[in-house]
Design an enzyme around this catalytic site. Structure first.
Site, PDB file in Angstrom:
ATOM      1  CG  PHE A 121      -2.442   0.196   1.305  1.00 51.65           C
ATOM      2  CD1 PHE A 121      -2.581  -0.508   0.361  1.00 51.65           C
ATOM      3  CD2 PHE A 121      -3.323   1.024   1.735  1.00 51.65           C
ATOM      4  CE1 PHE A 121      -4.035  -0.874  -0.334  1.00 51.65           C
ATOM      5  CE2 PHE A 121      -4.067   1.243   1.633  1.00 51.65           C
ATOM      6  CZ  PHE A 121      -5.068   0.050   0.414  1.00 51.65           C
ATOM      7  CG  HIS A 236      -8.494   7.922  -2.184  1.00 52.06           C
ATOM      8  ND1 HIS A 236      -8.154   7.808  -3.342  1.00 52.06           N
ATOM      9  CD2 HIS A 236      -8.223   6.972  -0.876  1.00 52.06           C
ATOM     10  CE1 HIS A 236      -7.836   6.602  -2.834  1.00 52.06           C
ATOM     11  NE2 HIS A 236      -7.799   5.446  -1.745  1.00 52.06           N
ATOM     12  CG  LEU A 250     -12.303   4.388  -1.427  1.00 49.37           C
ATOM     13  CD1 LEU A 250     -11.197   5.947  -1.637  1.00 49.37           C
ATOM     14  CD2 LEU A 250     -11.286   4.198  -0.974  1.00 49.37           C
ATOM     15  NE  ARG A 309      -4.659   6.783   0.454  1.00 50.99           N
ATOM     16  CZ  ARG A 309      -5.351   5.830   1.743  1.00 50.99           C
ATOM     17  NH1 ARG A 309      -6.148   6.604   2.244  1.00 50.99           N
ATOM     18  NH2 ARG A 309      -5.834   4.655   1.013  1.00 50.99           N
ATOM     19  NE  ARG A 415      -6.944   7.286   6.341  1.00 55.88           N
ATOM     20  CZ  ARG A 415      -6.674   6.505   5.689  1.00 55.88           C
ATOM     21  NH1 ARG A 415      -6.575   5.118   6.507  1.00 55.88           N
ATOM     22  NH2 ARG A 415      -7.718   6.355   5.438  1.00 55.88           N
TER      23      ARG A 415
HETATM   24  C1  LIG Z   1     -14.706   3.418   0.754  1.00 50.86           C
HETATM   25  C2  LIG Z   1     -13.511   3.575   2.338  1.00 50.86           C
HETATM   26  C3  LIG Z   1     -12.127   2.415   2.066  1.00 50.86           C
HETATM   27  C4  LIG Z   1     -11.661   2.814   3.523  1.00 50.86           C
HETATM   28  N1  LIG Z   1     -11.060   1.727   3.102  1.00 50.86           N
HETATM   29  C5  LIG Z   1      -9.163   1.757   4.633  1.00 50.86           C
HETATM   30  C6  LIG Z   1      -8.470   0.733   4.526  1.00 50.86           C
HETATM   31  O1  LIG Z   1      -8.755  -0.493   3.488  1.00 50.86           O
HETATM   32  N2  LIG Z   1      -8.045   0.722   5.527  1.00 50.86           N
HETATM   33  C7  LIG Z   1      -8.173   1.833   6.463  1.00 50.86           C
HETATM   34  O2  LIG Z   1      -7.379   1.603   7.182  1.00 50.86           O
HETATM   35  N3  LIG Z   1      -8.784   2.651   6.351  1.00 50.86           N
HETATM   36  C8  LIG Z   1      -9.827   2.951   5.296  1.00 50.86           C
HETATM   37  N4  LIG Z   1     -10.870   3.905   5.589  1.00 50.86           N
HETATM   38  C9  LIG Z   1     -10.904   4.653   6.367  1.00 50.86           C
HETATM   39  C10 LIG Z   1     -11.601   3.982   6.896  1.00 50.86           C
HETATM   40  O3  LIG Z   1     -12.081   3.182   7.231  1.00 50.86           O
HETATM   41  C11 LIG Z   1     -12.066   4.892   8.146  1.00 50.86           C
HETATM   42  O4  LIG Z   1     -11.487   5.545   8.299  1.00 50.86           O
HETATM   43  C12 LIG Z   1     -12.517   3.949   9.917  1.00 50.86           C
HETATM   44  O5  LIG Z   1     -13.219   3.310   9.487  1.00 50.86           O
HETATM   45  C13 LIG Z   1     -13.236   5.121  10.388  1.00 50.86           C
HETATM   46  O6  LIG Z   1     -13.734   4.996  11.963  1.00 50.86           O
HETATM   47  P1  LIG Z   1     -14.431   4.847  12.975  1.00 50.86           P
HETATM   48  O7  LIG Z   1     -14.385   4.035  13.962  1.00 50.86           O
HETATM   49  O8  LIG Z   1     -14.036   6.248  13.743  1.00 50.86           O
HETATM   50  O9  LIG Z   1     -16.185   5.908  12.315  1.00 50.86           O
HETATM   51  P2  LIG Z   1     -16.228   5.068  11.767  1.00 50.86           P
HETATM   52  O10 LIG Z   1     -16.700   4.066  11.085  1.00 50.86           O
HETATM   53  O11 LIG Z   1     -17.335   6.409  10.847  1.00 50.86           O
HETATM   54  O12 LIG Z   1     -17.712   5.464  12.658  1.00 50.86           O
HETATM   55  C14 LIG Z   1     -18.486   6.416  12.579  1.00 50.86           C
HETATM   56  C15 LIG Z   1     -19.294   5.976  14.019  1.00 50.86           C
HETATM   57  O13 LIG Z   1     -20.350   7.446  14.000  1.00 50.86           O
HETATM   58  C16 LIG Z   1     -22.303   7.353  14.704  1.00 50.86           C
HETATM   59  N5  LIG Z   1     -22.300   8.627  14.771  1.00 50.86           N
HETATM   60  C17 LIG Z   1     -21.442  10.308  13.801  1.00 50.86           C
HETATM   61  N6  LIG Z   1     -22.153  10.273  14.574  1.00 50.86           N
HETATM   62  C18 LIG Z   1     -23.544  10.531  15.041  1.00 50.86           C
HETATM   63  C19 LIG Z   1     -24.154  11.302  16.304  1.00 50.86           C
HETATM   64  N7  LIG Z   1     -23.702  12.665  16.312  1.00 50.86           N
HETATM   65  N8  LIG Z   1     -24.831  10.477  17.273  1.00 50.86           N
HETATM   66  C20 LIG Z   1     -24.073   8.901  17.148  1.00 50.86           C
HETATM   67  N9  LIG Z   1     -23.507   8.650  16.615  1.00 50.86           N
HETATM   68  C21 LIG Z   1     -22.826   9.039  15.980  1.00 50.86           C
HETATM   69  C22 LIG Z   1     -22.068   6.540  12.912  1.00 50.86           C
HETATM   70  O14 LIG Z   1     -23.268   6.566  12.943  1.00 50.86           O
HETATM   71  C23 LIG Z   1     -21.313   5.064  12.950  1.00 50.86           C
HETATM   72  O15 LIG Z   1     -21.639   4.369  14.225  1.00 50.86           O
HETATM   73  C24 LIG Z   1     -11.459   3.485   3.987  1.00 50.86           C
HETATM   74  C25 LIG Z   1     -12.896   4.426   4.248  1.00 50.86           C
HETATM   75  C26 LIG Z   1     -13.544   4.309   2.692  1.00 50.86           C
HETATM   76  C27 LIG Z   1     -14.678   5.694   3.377  1.00 50.86           C
END
Ligand SMILES: Cc1cc2nc3c(=O)[nH]c(=O)nc-3n(C[C@H](O)[C@H](O)[C@H](O)COP(=O)(O)OP(=O)(O)OC[C@H]3O[C@@H](n4cnc5c(N)ncnc54)[C@H](O)[C@@H]3O)c2cc1C
Length: 603
Positions: A121, A236, A250, A309, A415
């Site tokens: 990667f 990205h 993506l 990126r 990142r």
């Molecule tokens: C298409 C795509 C592919 C990716 N691929 C990769 C990868 O291969 N490897 C990698 O390392 N990263 C990857 N990323 C980045 C990574 O997926 C995200 O940065 C990461 O999943 C974020 O996780 P998180 O737990 O911080 O939040 P999230 O998974 O974004 O979850 C946030 C949570 O908070 C909740 N929430 C938000 N606001 C509120 C509120 N006000 N009240 C109650 N609940 C709330 C939402 O409902 C959700 O449940 C990718 C991102 C995308 C979009």
């Protein structure tokens, strides 16, 4: 005082993505009574969309890999603005977090001898991403849910927290509503973990889903916590660009990790034209060498398509601007070409990149095993977030923790792909553990009923107003503003113009009205989300104005080079007692000597 549905827990976790679920698992295992809240259904968080994999220096595919190389790669990728202690913890602890996930049932792709397979990667020196085809996030969420469900934490799906309440300086509760009925809920807790993900919906072209309106960033800011690095928004390089309805979705970096190459309309591999000085020693000298790298030749260096990126996105933009773009304003990403090199290439591509194959087939009628994809930059990830203590993940507000994309520190100015999923596991665990400790040592705080009344009144205003503004229209105007004026290339005059627009849109958001009742009223939900979107958009713009240089994801056309003067400082923002945003340059803490040595060795 109005009667609310009231809940009491030791630890309240806002967000059910990887960070939130990992925190919930840990806090529950430490004996805390835990609630997890999610805007959408359990299992639908952003994390589920993650494709390429989890970065962890396990050395399964290349035994030269270890935490020291991962640490140095992360610091270099973040342009040395990352919090070095977080980068150290992350590099050291991510292998254990991945193995633990495996022990809990995650089925990773395998090496021939049965170990977890790792792929190349961008910005990672060796193959490092543990993966499940290109559906790694799905497996991660499934595993954490399955494991967590037995630990007994309570889940409140389709609930949104709109404000945090404090008892004196300390956190005391989250207040919000359930999306289905529109009833208000008060979640009292001794400790709160923010795990709300990113801010991608502040932009028009984004890989992020509807949930990512910067809630955690804004909740923390308004509760008095400092945010940091908010100028660093990751674009990205490869999102879909055609047809318009799928623009921004993506295209995983895994395509390039498996040998995919970028070409302009003349068929030229333009990435070879511009190698940044920091990466000259690590980049292939020829197409042949780049190919060998993707096939596991340990003596070869990575192809320039696997540079960081920020750089790849800007090179694509340059090709398009200089008239060498693809028909719909992007460039070509070609994985089909590998049929010149390996037998059964079509089957190989489908096996390695099943989601990409289906995504293009179904959404664009393109068979990626036979023809190139058209791609262009898309808003993807927020490096900035809540400033936290590296070890415990606690913010400046006692009892308020943050982990995952809504926290700052690990990624600095940019990142590396794969470093988010590992971030969620390492720091989600830490946040859960320290939140449970905090909850053990502190009682529930008393909630101020007047504050609660005000929050309720504020939330109901859109129903009472007879204003002319539509919440969706305000959101769209904001997205256009951020996309056009605070995007991948920034200029002072345009950002000042953006601030004017944001000011007007703030005023418009106070005139927004909605029809109907409180049951599943998405117009109402959007009206409330605007508060967060406008808060984070203003912070991003102001921070971007402050940083008068180009570094990592932040590129200033009027200051196109790096400036050492800014190279050792982060920008922090907090809400002043007058309610205004206060920005401060904060020197990055001096790095421990042994870690400085690691950086030197890896140059
Ligand atoms: C298409 C795509 C592919 C990716 N691929 C990769 C990868 O291969 N490897 C990698 O390392 N990263 C990857 N990323 C980045 C990574 O997926 C995200 O940065 C990461 O999943 C974020 O996780 P998180 O737990 O911080 O939040 P999230 O998974 O974004 O979850 C946030 C949570 O908070 C909740 N929430 C938000 N606001 C509120 C509120 N006000 N009240 C109650 N609940 C709330 C939402 O409902 C959700 O449940 C990718 C991102 C995308 C979009």
């Amino acid at each position: 005082m109005t009667e609310y549905v009231t809940h009491e827990h030791d630890v309240l976790i806002i967000g059910a993505g990887g960070a939130g679920l990992r925190a919930a698992v840990e806090a529950s295992a430490c004996g805390a009574r835990v609630a997890v809240i999610s805007k959408s259904l359990l299992g639908k968080a952003h994390t589920v969309m993650a494709e390429g994999g989890i970065a962890a220096a396990m050395g399964n595919v290349d035994d030269r890999d270890n935490w020291r190389v991962h640490f140095a790669d992360t610091m270099r990728g973040g342009q040395y603005l990352s919090n070095w202690r977080m980068a150290e913890l992350h590099a050291k602890e991510s292998p254990a977090r991945v193995r633990e996930l495996e022990a809990w049932g995650a089925l990773f792709d395998r090496t021939r001898d049965g170990r977890i397979l790792q792929r190349n990667f961008g910005g990672h020196r060796y193959p490092r991403l543990a993966h499940v085809g290109d559906r790694t996030g799905l497996e991660m969420i499934r595993t954490l849910q399955d494991h967590g469900i037995h630990l007994g934490f309570e889940v409140f799906m389709e609930h949104t927290i709109i404000t945090l309440l404090k008892a004196g300086d300390r956190i005391a509760a989250g207040f919000g509503y359930d999306r289905e009925r529109g009833r208000f809920h008060l979640f009292r807790a001794k400790a709160v973990v923010l795990a709300t993900g990113g801010i991608g919906r502040a932009y028009k072209i984004t890989s992020n889903s509807w949930e990512y309106t910067g809630d955690g960033h804004s909740l923390a800011y308004h509760a008095g916590a400092a945010l940091m690095d908010m100028e660093f928004v990751q674009f990205h390089p490869t999102g879909m660009i055609w047809p318009p309805s799928v623009r921004g979705i993506l295209v995983t970096e895994g395509v390039r990790g498996e040998g995919g190459v970028l070409r302009n309309r003349n068929g030229e591999r333009f990435m070879f034209k511009d190698i940044p000085p920091l990466y000259v020693n690590q980049t292939a000298n020829s197409e042949e060498e780049g190919w060998r790298y993707t096939q596991g030749d340990k003596d070869a260096k990575r192809p320039p398509e696997l540079l960081t990126r920020d750089h790849v996105a800007r090179c694509i933009r340059r090709e398009v601007r200089e008239g060498r773009g693809s028909p719909h304003g992007g460039v070509f990403l070609d994985i089909a070409w590998i049929k010149e090199r390996i037998p059964n290439a079509a089957e190989h591509i489908k096996k390695k990149l099943p989601s990409m194959y289906h995504q293009f087939k179904q959404l664009a009628d393109i068979d990626i095993t036979q023809e190139p994809m058209e791609v262009g930059p898309t808003t993807h990830y927020m490096m900035g977030g809540v400033r936290v203590d590296a070890d415990s993940q606690m913010s400046d507000v006692p009892g308020l923790f943050a982990a995952g994309e809504c926290a700052a520190g690990l990624h600095g100015a940019n990142r590396l792909g794969g470093n988010s999923l590992s971030d969620l596991l390492v720091f989600g665990k830490r946040a859960g553990e320290y939140a449970a400790v905090f909850a053990r040592e502190n009682p529930l705080g008393e909630v101020n009923s007047q504050e609660l009344g005000l929050a309720e009144k504020w939330a109901l205003q859109p129903f009472e107003r007879k204003g002319s503004e539509n919440p969706y229209a305000v959101q769209h105007k904001l997205q256009d503003t951020m996309q056009e004026l605070v995007g991948i290339v920034r200029r002072e005059q345009e950002m000042l113009q953006a601030l004017d627009h944001i000011r007007e849109l703030k005023a418009a958001s106070e005139r927004v009205s909605v029809d109907g009742n409180r049951e599943y009223n998405t117009g109402w939900h959007t009206a409330l989300d605007l508060h967060h979107l406008l808060t984070v958009s203003e912070i991003v713009t102001r921070a971007a104005l402050e940083r008068k240089e180009s570094r990592g994801a932040h590129f200033r056309d009027d200051f196109p080079t790096k400036d050492d003067h800014f190279g050792n400082s982060n920008i922090a923002v907090r809400k002043g007692t007058d309610g205004e945003m206060q920005f401060r340059w904060e020197p990055t803490p001096a790095m421990r000597e042994d870690l400085q040595q690691v950086i030197q060795e890896m140059k």
